[in-house]
Every structure is written in C-alpha cells, then in structure tokens.
Design a protein around this motif. Structure first.
Motif, PDB file in Angstrom:
ATOM      1  N   SER A 273       0.828  -1.207   0.000  1.00 40.60           N
ATOM      2  CA  SER A 273       0.000   0.000   0.000  1.00 40.60           C
ATOM      3  C   SER A 273       0.859   1.251   0.000  1.00 40.60           C
ATOM      4  N   GLY A 274       1.902   1.271   0.819  1.00 39.41           N
ATOM      5  CA  GLY A 274       2.785   2.424   0.881  1.00 39.41           C
ATOM      6  C   GLY A 274       3.524   2.663  -0.428  1.00 39.41           C
ATOM      7  N   VAL A 275       3.958   1.582  -1.094  1.00 39.26           N
ATOM      8  CA  VAL A 275       4.665   1.720  -2.371  1.00 39.26           C
ATOM      9  C   VAL A 275       3.746   2.345  -3.420  1.00 39.26           C
ATOM     10  N   PHE A 276       2.485   1.913  -3.444  1.00 41.31           N
ATOM     11  CA  PHE A 276       1.556   2.493  -4.410  1.00 41.31           C
ATOM     12  C   PHE A 276       1.324   3.976  -4.156  1.00 41.31           C
ATOM     13  N   LEU A 277       1.196   4.363  -2.889  1.00 47.02           N
ATOM     14  CA  LEU A 277       0.958   5.768  -2.574  1.00 47.02           C
ATOM     15  C   LEU A 277       2.143   6.641  -2.984  1.00 47.02           C
ATOM     16  N   VAL A 278       3.354   6.133  -2.805  1.00 49.37           N
ATOM     17  CA  VAL A 278       4.537   6.884  -3.241  1.00 49.37           C
ATOM     18  C   VAL A 278       4.557   6.999  -4.761  1.00 49.37           C
ATOM     19  N   TRP A 279       4.264   5.904  -5.450  1.00 51.15           N
ATOM     20  CA  TRP A 279       4.211   5.943  -6.915  1.00 51.15           C
ATOM     21  C   TRP A 279       3.149   6.927  -7.401  1.00 51.15           C
ATOM     22  N   ASP A 280       1.994   6.918  -6.763  1.00 53.07           N
ATOM     23  CA  ASP A 280       0.922   7.835  -7.148  1.00 53.07           C
ATOM     24  C   ASP A 280       1.342   9.289  -6.949  1.00 53.07           C
ATOM     25  N   GLN A 281       2.028   9.566  -5.850  1.00 51.03           N
ATOM     26  CA  GLN A 281       2.475  10.937  -5.598  1.00 51.03           C
ATOM     27  C   GLN A 281       3.541  11.353  -6.610  1.00 51.03           C
ATOM     28  N   ALA A 282       4.418  10.430  -6.991  1.00 55.24           N
ATOM     29  CA  ALA A 282       5.434  10.739  -7.997  1.00 55.24           C
ATOM     30  C   ALA A 282       4.790  11.031  -9.342  1.00 55.24           C
ATOM     31  N   GLN A 283       3.750  10.276  -9.706  1.00 55.62           N
ATOM     32  CA  GLN A 283       3.055  10.524 -10.959  1.00 55.62           C
ATOM     33  C   GLN A 283       2.371  11.885 -10.943  1.00 55.62           C
ATOM     34  N   ALA A 284       1.752  12.231  -9.805  1.00 56.06           N
ATOM     35  CA  ALA A 284       1.091  13.528  -9.696  1.00 56.06           C
ATOM     36  C   ALA A 284       2.091  14.672  -9.802  1.00 56.06           C
ATOM     37  N   ALA A 285       3.259  14.518  -9.160  1.00 57.22           N
ATOM     38  CA  ALA A 285       4.286  15.558  -9.231  1.00 57.22           C
ATOM     39  C   ALA A 285       4.829  15.695 -10.645  1.00 57.22           C
ATOM     40  N   ARG A 286       4.974  14.574 -11.338  1.00 57.56           N
ATOM     41  CA  ARG A 286       5.483  14.626 -12.715  1.00 57.56           C
ATOM     42  C   ARG A 286       4.470  15.302 -13.640  1.00 57.56           C
ATOM     43  N   ALA A 287       3.185  15.008 -13.426  1.00 58.11           N
ATOM     44  CA  ALA A 287       2.148  15.635 -14.255  1.00 58.11           C
ATOM     45  C   ALA A 287       2.066  17.140 -13.993  1.00 58.11           C
ATOM     46  N   ALA A 288       2.242  17.532 -12.740  1.00 54.91           N
ATOM     47  CA  ALA A 288       2.179  18.957 -12.417  1.00 54.91           C
ATOM     48  C   ALA A 288       3.377  19.717 -12.980  1.00 54.91           C
ATOM     49  N   ALA A 289       4.518  19.034 -13.127  1.00 56.58           N
ATOM     50  CA  ALA A 289       5.725  19.699 -13.627  1.00 56.58           C
ATOM     51  C   ALA A 289       5.713  19.877 -15.137  1.00 56.58           C
ATOM     52  N   GLN A 290       4.886  19.101 -15.841  1.00 54.88           N
ATOM     53  CA  GLN A 290       4.849  19.209 -17.289  1.00 54.88           C
ATOM     54  C   GLN A 290       4.109  20.475 -17.715  1.00 54.88           C
ATOM     55  N   PRO A 291       4.656  21.242 -18.686  1.00 57.06           N
ATOM     56  CA  PRO A 291       3.967  22.461 -19.144  1.00 57.06           C
ATOM     57  C   PRO A 291       2.690  22.117 -19.881  1.00 57.06           C
ATOM     58  N   LYS A 292       1.671  22.928 -19.671  1.00 55.31           N
ATOM     59  CA  LYS A 292       0.396  22.713 -20.335  1.00 55.31           C
ATOM     60  C   LYS A 292       0.473  23.231 -21.776  1.00 55.31           C
ATOM     61  N   PRO A 293      -0.038  22.466 -22.750  1.00 51.46           N
ATOM     62  CA  PRO A 293       0.016  22.915 -24.158  1.00 51.46           C
ATOM     63  C   PRO A 293      -0.867  24.147 -24.363  1.00 51.46           C
ATOM     64  N   ARG A 294      -0.355  25.069 -25.161  1.00 54.96           N
ATOM     65  CA  ARG A 294      -1.100  26.295 -25.463  1.00 54.96           C
ATOM     66  C   ARG A 294      -1.748  26.178 -26.827  1.00 54.96           C
TER      67      ARG A 294
END
Length: 327
Positions: A273-294
């Motif tokens: 369970s803990g490994v999945f939560l860390v993976w999920d947080q890493a995915q969310a951080a990676r998505a937030a860091a990507q620039p949004k297309p204009r």
C-alpha cells in the motif's frame, strides 16, 4: 534529487531513528515515569534546536508564522508522547505497531478536513488495503491489553494530528527547526512541572540512554518535518510503517519478542500500500511539472468568443424571463 525522492529518503531515515528511540523508551519505561524521561529529553531537544538555529543562521531564528497551528501541534505532541509511553509499558513493540499502522487512515481523514487535500478513490483503495493488512497482522489479545491498547489508540490519534498540523504549517512557514523546537519545549516544560512528584534517581547509564534518546528524537523529528514539506501526510504515514522492520528487530534482539508469521504477512500488504501511494504521488508531481500545451491563436477568435458568450447570456436571460412570467 526530486522533491518526492527527497521526501521518501527523509522518511526512510526517520523510521530507523524513531525505531531506535522507541526501543530506548521500551527499555526504560518500566523503571521511570514518563514525566522524567520527557522532561529531560524534551528540554535537550529544544536546546539542540537553539544550537542548530545559531549554526544555521536562519534569519527568523525560531519564530513561526503560524502560532495557533503550532500550539495545536505542540499540545498534540505532548499527548501523543505520553500515550505511547504507557502503551510501550503494557504492550509489546509489535503490538504497538498495529496501532501506529492505523495512522494512514487517520491522516487521510484529517488531510481532507484540515488541509482540504483532495484524495482520489485509488488512494483511498490503497489506504484500505493497508487496513486489511492490519487485520492480518493483528496480534492475539491477552489479559491486561485493554489499557495498553487504549493508550496506543490515543497516541496514534494525537500523533497523526501533530503530523497533519506540521504539513499545514509547512505551507506558510519555511522554518523547519521551529516545528521541532516548540513541541519539544512544550513537552519538556509540561513534564518539568510534574517531575518533583515522580522523580527517581538516575544512574550515569540511565542518563546516557536519555541523552541518546534525545539525539535520535531530534534527528527523527527534523527529518519528518522536512518530508512533510514535499509529501502529503497520507503518503508519509504509510511509509512510517516501515519502522516495524526496525521495531521487530529491536524487539527480537533486545527483548526476545518474536512476532507471529501473520504479522510479517500483514506487513507485506501494508508495505505494498505504501509503495503504491509513493508511486501515485510521484506521478502527480510529474504531471504537475509538465507544461500545459497552449492552443494556437485564431484570428478574430477573441471577438467570436465574446459574441458567443453574449448570445448564450441573452438566451439564458430570455429563458429566465419566460419562466418568471409563467409561460
């Protein structure tokens, strides 16, 4: 190093330090009252914060931008430490861990209520999976365990509140040492008032153990606050369950406590369970860091959008007028 990786590393080191501190608590819990341990260790940790603040040269020293939230965190820390102290007196280390492992569920609830953090269904599913692991690893209940269980439950609740408040304070206050200083200063002063009624002479060995406990506690709580600046509380708390590995080893080597096989099986589920939560947080951080297309600009697009909004607004106004006229 990414913020998520730094937060995970800080938590992993924290688990080792806090497990060592818990082992020392278990060692001296039967000989001294909690006020005696926490009065000395709390003031020592506060002193370490003062020294570290001067060496660090932080411009705000130990001032905080969130005095009310810091007061809540300090009181919760005092109640959590006292409750866990008595829990260690009546329960084995592995049994206390069962209640500590409930912290992710409590952290998820408090994160939504206090921090207003949105928790997705997949995260809730992972947290519930960790709860199932707890049912698998729950040790047998024996006579006299009720008091220890009640104290462990109280320690888990207040400890989770302290962690969530640390996450809240980190949003507005970048002074990490302040979050270690004030809770431990409060703990030391409160227990100092009770010390004359429970004091017992301590040998040099006892004082050495208390000093080692204070050093481990200072490092652990400093790292925990750093981790909460980069990870949500409901992600940090499942990782805290990794301290069970340390606690089980300490309990086996120092106290001869052998957990059943089901405890290790449940721990595997909790770890997943803990490994999945860390993976999920890493995915969310990676998505937030990507620039949004204009979207490319369209000639006259602004005028067309304005005309379209006017047409929609006019249509809505006409429908409201028709409804009010009773047609």
């Amino acid at each position: 190093m990414s913020p998520v990786a730094f937060g995970v590393l800080a938590v992993l080191i924290y688990t080792g330090l806090i497990a060592g501190a818990d082992g020392i608590t278990k060692l001296i819990a039967t000989g001294f009252a909690p006020a005696q341990l926490f009065a000395v260790s709390g003031l020592l940790v506060a002193g370490f914060c003062l020294v570290a603040s001067r060496m660090q040269g932080h411009p705000e020293r130990l001032r905080t931008q969130c005095p009310r939230a810091m007061a809540v965190r300090a009181v919760a820390t005092v109640l959590a430490c006292t409750s866990f102290y008595f829990a260690f007196r009546y329960l084995a280390l592995a049994e206390v861990f069962v209640f500590v492992a409930l912290m992710p569920l409590m952290a998820a609830v408090l994160s939504g209520l206090i921090l207003k953090e949105r928790i997705r269904p997949a995260v809730w599913l992972a947290i519930c999976l960790g709860g199932i692991g707890l049912l698998v690893m729950h040790p047998g209940v024996h006579m006299g365990a009720f008091t220890g269980s009640a104290m462990a439950m109280a320690g888990m609740s207040f400890g989770t509140l302290s962690i969530v408040m640390a996450r809240y304070i980190s949003r507005y206050d970048g002074n990490v040492l302040a979050q270690v200083f004030y809770p431990n200063l409060t703990l030391g002063l409160v227990m100092l008032c009770m010390l004359p009624f429970v004091w017992k002479p301590m040998t040099a060995t006892d004082l050495a153990w208390v000093g080692a406990y204070a050093v481990l506690l200072f490092g652990a709580r400093w790292l925990l606050v750093l981790a909460l600046r980069h990870l949500p509380a409901y992600t940090v708390t499942p990782l805290l369950n990794l301290q069970f590995v340390w606690m089980a080893l300490i309990g086996l080597v120092a106290f001869g406590e052998v957990p059943p096989v089901t405890t290790y099986l449940g721990m595997a589920v909790v770890a997943a369970s803990g490994v999945f939560l860390v993976w999920d947080q890493a995915q969310a951080a990676r998505a937030a860091a990507q620039p949004k297309p204009r979207l490319p600009a369209v000639p006259g697009g602004g005028r067309r959008r304005t005309q379209a909004r006017n047409i929609v607004s006019t249509g809505r106004a006409r429908r409201r007028g028709t409804w009010r006229a009773g047609r």
